[in-house]
Design an enzyme around this catalytic site. Structure first.
Site, PDB file in Angstrom:
ATOM      1  N   GLU A   3       0.836  -1.400  -0.293  1.00 46.29           N
ATOM      2  CA  GLU A   3       0.163   0.094  -0.430  1.00 46.29           C
ATOM      3  C   GLU A   3       1.649   1.384  -0.112  1.00 46.29           C
ATOM      4  O   GLU A   3       2.274   1.025   0.020  1.00 46.29           O
ATOM      5  CB  GLU A   3      -1.008   0.185   1.091  1.00 46.29           C
ATOM      6  CG  GLU A   3      -2.230  -0.172   1.188  1.00 46.29           C
ATOM      7  CD  GLU A   3      -3.312   0.937   0.204  1.00 46.29           C
ATOM      8  OE1 GLU A   3      -3.145   1.886  -0.098  1.00 46.29           O
ATOM      9  OE2 GLU A   3      -4.655   0.546  -0.213  1.00 46.29           O
ATOM     10  N   ASN A  61      -9.608   4.644   1.720  1.00 44.48           N
ATOM     11  CA  ASN A  61      -9.075   4.298   0.320  1.00 44.48           C
ATOM     12  C   ASN A  61      -9.754   5.847  -0.499  1.00 44.48           C
ATOM     13  O   ASN A  61     -10.291   6.515  -0.088  1.00 44.48           O
ATOM     14  CB  ASN A  61      -9.507   3.055  -0.110  1.00 44.48           C
ATOM     15  CG  ASN A  61      -9.073   2.138   0.390  1.00 44.48           C
ATOM     16  OD1 ASN A  61      -7.053   1.687   0.497  1.00 44.48           O
ATOM     17  ND2 ASN A  61      -9.119   0.870   0.797  1.00 44.48           N
ATOM     18  N   ASP A  92     -10.414   1.165  -4.145  1.00 42.07           N
ATOM     19  CA  ASP A  92      -9.464   1.009  -3.356  1.00 42.07           C
ATOM     20  C   ASP A  92      -8.367   2.140  -3.175  1.00 42.07           C
ATOM     21  O   ASP A  92      -9.007   3.761  -3.239  1.00 42.07           O
ATOM     22  CB  ASP A  92      -8.748  -0.464  -3.435  1.00 42.07           C
ATOM     23  CG  ASP A  92      -7.888  -0.773  -2.239  1.00 42.07           C
ATOM     24  OD1 ASP A  92      -7.160  -0.144  -1.739  1.00 42.07           O
ATOM     25  OD2 ASP A  92      -8.081  -1.400  -1.601  1.00 42.07           O
TER      26      ASP A  92
END
Length: 277
Positions: A13, A137, A187
């Site tokens: 991430e 997100n 996301d």
């Protein structure tokens, strides 16, 4: 799409292209690691997102705090607590805004419904912007500085909110992209220099591009099922980097799942904004 780094992350991430170092940094949240420039930086709690402060220092969000981190010495300095009294949550997606602030989302470590929030750090203080978030997100900002975007992934909607002259929300968020009918889970996301939003669709092996009105323009295929977050980088900011994850896949993980990828594009990204302490 080619492999940029073969390291397999459980939850890759927060990719960040550092404009002064001309380097990509990214996190494996659950393994508490920062990667970049061929090095691994290990922490004692989950770390998930960063902005840049200067050539050698990052501004990092962890499960309990915001802190500065010196890339060469490893020195850390506490800046502000981040849900430090809540053992249920950790930080998740975040990004520096065009005003020198930093938006950071939280979520439950076991995705507890409504346990998270979205906060903004701005010149020494942290303010909570939105509560009752399950999976924060898609935090990103339009190049004209007019709008911020974010999502609670479980709603399958990317929101847009108008900003005032200091970067604070000045209106109620509105639905910008609705993928409920398509069944996508938005996301991480980034906005390019033309104002188009690129968002990873978790579980669908792709990053989709939407125009300034939220209209679908196309998608880039990713050789990993769980694409998690895109970022623009490279000398001309025309390379798209994408992190991915193996979390929850077990024996179903393929050989490229969890790796970090890069592809040359015809688009150009925005230069990452600097966090002002």
């Amino acid at each position: 799409m080619s492999v940029f780094d073969p390291t397999i992350c459980t939850l890759g991430e927060g990719p960040l292209w550092h404009p002064e170092r001309q380097s990509l940094f990214w996190f494996d949240i659950v393994n508490m690691r920062l990667y970049g420039e061929g090095r691994v930086h290990q922490f004692e709690e989950c770390v998930s997102a960063a902005g840049w402060l200067d050539h050698d220092s990052l501004f990092i969000a962890s499960e309990t705090q915001l802190f500065t981190y010196h890339l060469e010495t490893g020195a850390q300095k506490h800046v502000a607590p981040l849900e430090a009294d809540n053992a249920v949550t950790r930080s998740n997606d975040g990004r520096a805004d065009p005003f020198g602030g930093f938006w950071i989302g939280s979520m439950g470590k076991d995705m507890e419904k409504g346990a998270g929030a979205i906060h903004r750090y701005y010149r020494g203080t942290v303010e909570t912007l939105y509560r009752d978030i399950t999976v924060s997100n898609a935090i990103c900002f339009s190049p004209d500085r007019r709008f911020a975007h974010f999502t609670d992934t479980h709603t399958r909607q990317v929101m847009r909110v108008a900003l005032d002259a200091e970067g604070w929300p000045k209106a109620a968020p509105e639905v910008f992209i609705d993928t409920q009918t398509d069944g996508f889970f938005p996301d991480g996301a980034v906005i390019d220099a033309q104002g188009c939003l690129w968002v990873a669709h978790w579980g669908r092996s792709r990053v989709a591009r939407y125009d300034t009105e939220g209209g679908f323009m196309g998608a880039v295929s990713i050789p990993a099922r769980q694409a998690s977050c895109p970022a623009f980088g490279g000398t001309d900011l025309d390379q798209l980097y994408v992190t991915s994850a193996t979390m929850g896949m077990g024996d179903r993980a393929g050989p490229d799942d969890g790796k970090t990828f890069v592809i040359q594009t015809q688009a150009k990204g925005q230069r990452e904004h600097r966090v002002i302490l």
